[in-house]
Design an enzyme around this catalytic site. Structure first.
Site, PDB file in Angstrom:
ATOM      1  N   ASP A  30       0.909  -1.166   0.025  1.00  0.00           N
ATOM      2  CA  ASP A  30       0.065   0.030  -0.247  1.00  0.00           C
ATOM      3  C   ASP A  30       1.038   1.124  -0.047  1.00  0.00           C
ATOM      4  OD1 ASP A  30      -2.715   1.066   0.505  1.00  0.00           O
ATOM      5  OD2 ASP A  30      -1.475   2.408   2.031  1.00  0.00           O
TER       6      ASP A  30
ATOM      7  N   LYS B  52      -2.803   6.043  -4.379  1.00  0.00           N
ATOM      8  CA  LYS B  52      -4.158   6.748  -4.151  1.00  0.00           C
ATOM      9  C   LYS B  52      -4.197   8.172  -4.720  1.00  0.00           C
ATOM     10  CE  LYS B  52      -3.940   4.496   0.656  1.00  0.00           C
ATOM     11  NZ  LYS B  52      -2.426   4.510   0.773  1.00  0.00           N
TER      12      LYS B  52
ATOM     13  N   HIS C 115      -8.166   8.880  -1.919  1.00  0.00           N
ATOM     14  CA  HIS C 115      -7.236   8.967  -0.559  1.00  0.00           C
ATOM     15  C   HIS C 115      -8.183   9.571   0.517  1.00  0.00           C
ATOM     16  CE1 HIS C 115      -2.912   8.978   1.287  1.00  0.00           C
ATOM     17  NE2 HIS C 115      -3.646   8.769   2.030  1.00  0.00           N
TER      18      HIS C 115
ATOM     19  N   TYR D 111       2.809   9.874  -0.234  1.00  0.00           N
ATOM     20  CA  TYR D 111       3.858   9.372   0.638  1.00  0.00           C
ATOM     21  C   TYR D 111       5.068   9.644   0.200  1.00  0.00           C
ATOM     22  CZ  TYR D 111      -0.087   6.596   2.561  1.00  0.00           C
ATOM     23  OH  TYR D 111      -1.141   6.185   3.247  1.00  0.00           O
TER      24      TYR D 111
HETATM   25  P1  NDP Z   1       0.631   1.139  12.137  1.00  0.00           P
HETATM   26  O1  NDP Z   1      -0.614   1.197  12.881  1.00  0.00           O
HETATM   27  O2  NDP Z   1       0.713   0.222  10.843  1.00  0.00           O
HETATM   28  O3  NDP Z   1       1.871   1.299  13.057  1.00  0.00           O
HETATM   29  C1  NDP Z   1       3.002   1.611  12.446  1.00  0.00           C
HETATM   30  C2  NDP Z   1       3.856   2.163  13.637  1.00  0.00           C
HETATM   31  O4  NDP Z   1       3.898   0.887  14.585  1.00  0.00           O
HETATM   32  C3  NDP Z   1       5.583   2.621  13.432  1.00  0.00           C
HETATM   33  O5  NDP Z   1       5.953   3.375  14.159  1.00  0.00           O
HETATM   34  C4  NDP Z   1       6.057   1.243  13.824  1.00  0.00           C
HETATM   35  O6  NDP Z   1       7.485   1.526  14.010  1.00  0.00           O
HETATM   36  C5  NDP Z   1       5.349   0.501  14.637  1.00  0.00           C
HETATM   37  N1  NDP Z   1       5.460  -1.025  14.668  1.00  0.00           N
HETATM   38  C6  NDP Z   1       5.292  -1.735  13.717  1.00  0.00           C
HETATM   39  N2  NDP Z   1       5.277  -2.868  14.194  1.00  0.00           N
HETATM   40  C7  NDP Z   1       5.323  -3.082  15.339  1.00  0.00           C
HETATM   41  C8  NDP Z   1       5.494  -4.021  16.305  1.00  0.00           C
HETATM   42  N3  NDP Z   1       5.504  -5.338  15.960  1.00  0.00           N
HETATM   43  N4  NDP Z   1       5.495  -3.660  17.420  1.00  0.00           N
HETATM   44  C9  NDP Z   1       5.612  -2.416  17.903  1.00  0.00           C
HETATM   45  N5  NDP Z   1       5.664  -1.490  16.976  1.00  0.00           N
HETATM   46  C10 NDP Z   1       5.709  -1.756  15.765  1.00  0.00           C
HETATM   47  O7  NDP Z   1       0.492   2.737  11.475  1.00  0.00           O
HETATM   48  P2  NDP Z   1       0.365   3.301   9.977  1.00  0.00           P
HETATM   49  O8  NDP Z   1      -0.412   4.833  10.256  1.00  0.00           O
HETATM   50  O9  NDP Z   1       1.663   3.382   9.369  1.00  0.00           O
HETATM   51  O10 NDP Z   1      -0.816   2.459   9.209  1.00  0.00           O
HETATM   52  C11 NDP Z   1      -0.404   1.362   8.375  1.00  0.00           C
HETATM   53  C12 NDP Z   1      -0.440   1.683   6.882  1.00  0.00           C
HETATM   54  O11 NDP Z   1      -1.952   2.028   6.753  1.00  0.00           O
HETATM   55  C13 NDP Z   1       0.361   2.844   6.412  1.00  0.00           C
HETATM   56  O12 NDP Z   1       1.754   2.626   6.344  1.00  0.00           O
HETATM   57  C14 NDP Z   1      -0.354   3.263   5.239  1.00  0.00           C
HETATM   58  O13 NDP Z   1      -0.084   2.498   4.071  1.00  0.00           O
HETATM   59  C15 NDP Z   1      -1.790   3.160   5.597  1.00  0.00           C
HETATM   60  N6  NDP Z   1      -2.429   4.393   6.051  1.00  0.00           N
HETATM   61  C16 NDP Z   1      -3.377   5.026   5.367  1.00  0.00           C
HETATM   62  C17 NDP Z   1      -4.102   6.262   5.412  1.00  0.00           C
HETATM   63  C18 NDP Z   1      -4.966   6.516   4.622  1.00  0.00           C
HETATM   64  O14 NDP Z   1      -5.714   7.897   4.871  1.00  0.00           O
HETATM   65  N7  NDP Z   1      -5.581   5.823   3.718  1.00  0.00           N
HETATM   66  C19 NDP Z   1      -3.726   6.871   6.678  1.00  0.00           C
HETATM   67  C20 NDP Z   1      -2.914   6.204   7.573  1.00  0.00           C
HETATM   68  C21 NDP Z   1      -2.081   5.120   7.149  1.00  0.00           C
HETATM   69  P3  NDP Z   1       8.733   1.041  12.976  1.00  0.00           P
HETATM   70  O15 NDP Z   1       8.393   1.212  11.621  1.00  0.00           O
HETATM   71  O16 NDP Z   1       9.874   1.924  13.761  1.00  0.00           O
HETATM   72  O17 NDP Z   1       8.746  -0.399  13.309  1.00  0.00           O
END
Ligand code: NDP
Length: 265
Positions: A47, A77, A110, A52
């Protein structure tokens, strides 16, 4: 390697039941490395989004991963500033150039944005792209009940997907959207399924994780799957990318689902 079960969309196409999010992965080596890692781990849905700023790296990762293109489900998106019929088509071409792909699996609006007319024109552009078969499926993101009702009323094509924020802390708030998506056979993709990492210290989640010998992240991802959503967690760390994918070999009992549901009350 674990194979993720595919879910059928309302247009007959299929989406993998689990994916990899790339928001905040920097263009260049960071997004490239993490996405290749995800594909090697077994993720088959990637995704991204124009906003981004990492579509080039995502495309490069797909080519370098060694996984055949047709096995990967790629989403990008359209940002509201590109709404309108012609601008949407232009923004799509630019995204495809950056991705370096000749077809896209899923193109999403988006955010609904403010301008109703331009939003509807953008949706018509997406329908045209789907007709031309350059996009296999089209959908929306951050559409609440009113936006979904609007698109269903004003268009013959129902979105295949609605990507919304979905994790235990927002369950109650999102339930009406979930119910409406179910009614129209729209698959819900769960973004920020780990609540951006913020809710993973919660004591209730940790209690369940400890009892099941799982991690808090795995518990909330399983919860999202059990709610028939497609979670798309993001991580830059290889060990977490793997950890987040290990969610297909355990179950959450109805009582644990209820406990997690109630976190949003
Ligand atoms: P997530 O809920 O996926 O969380 C990501 C965060 O959690 C990062 O800081 C990561 O840190 C941390 N993390 C990941 N795995 C673990 C783990 N196993 N244990 C502890 N911490 C962890 O958040 P996102 O907001 O990134 O959402 C996921 C995806 O959804 C986005 O990347 C995007 O593709 C999509 N999205 C879409 C939106 C929209 O408007 N359509 C808005 C927001 C997101 P680290 O990387 O340091 O491991």
């Amino acid at each position: 390697m674990t194979r993720v079960t595919a879910i059928e969309l309302n247009n007959g196409e299929k989406v993998p039941g689990f994916g990899f999010g790339t928001w905040q992965l920097e263009e260049g080596n960071e997004v490239l490395g993490a996405t290749v890692e995800a594909l090697k781990t077994g993720y088959r849905l990637i995704d991204t989004a124009r906003i981004y700023g990492n579509e080039r790296g995502v495309g490069e990762a797909i080519r370098r991963s060694g996984v055949p293109r047709e096995e990967i489900f790629v989403t990008t998106k359209l940002w509201p500033s590109d709404f309108g019929y012609d601008s949407a088509l232009r923004a799509f071409d630019e995204s495809m150039q950056r991705l370096g792909l000749d077809y896209l699996d899923l193109y999403l609006i988006h955010w609904p944005g403010q301008d109703k007319q331009k939003r509807q024109e953008a949706w018509r552009a997406l329908i045209e792209l789907q007709k031309q078969k350059i996009v296999r499926s089209i959908g929306v993101s951050n559409y609440m009940v009113e936006h979904l009702q609007e698109v269903v009323k004003t268009s013959d094509v129902v979105p295949a997907v609605n990507q919304i924020e979905f994790h235990p802390y927002i369950y109650e708030e999102q339930k009406p959207v979930l119910d409406l998506c179910k009614k129209h056979d729209i698959v819900v993709e769960a973004y920020s399924p780990l609540s951006r990492g913020l809710g993973l210290n919660n004591i209730t989640v940790n209690d369940i994780a400890q009892r099941l010998e799982r991690t808090p992240a795995q518990v909330v991802l399983r919860w999202a799957i059990k709610h028939n959503t497609v979670p798309i967690p993001k991580s830059v760390h290889p060990e977490r990318i793997k950890e987040n994918f290990q969610v297909f070999d355990f179950e959450l009992a109805a009582e644990d689902m209820k406990i997690l549901d109630d976190l949003s009350r």
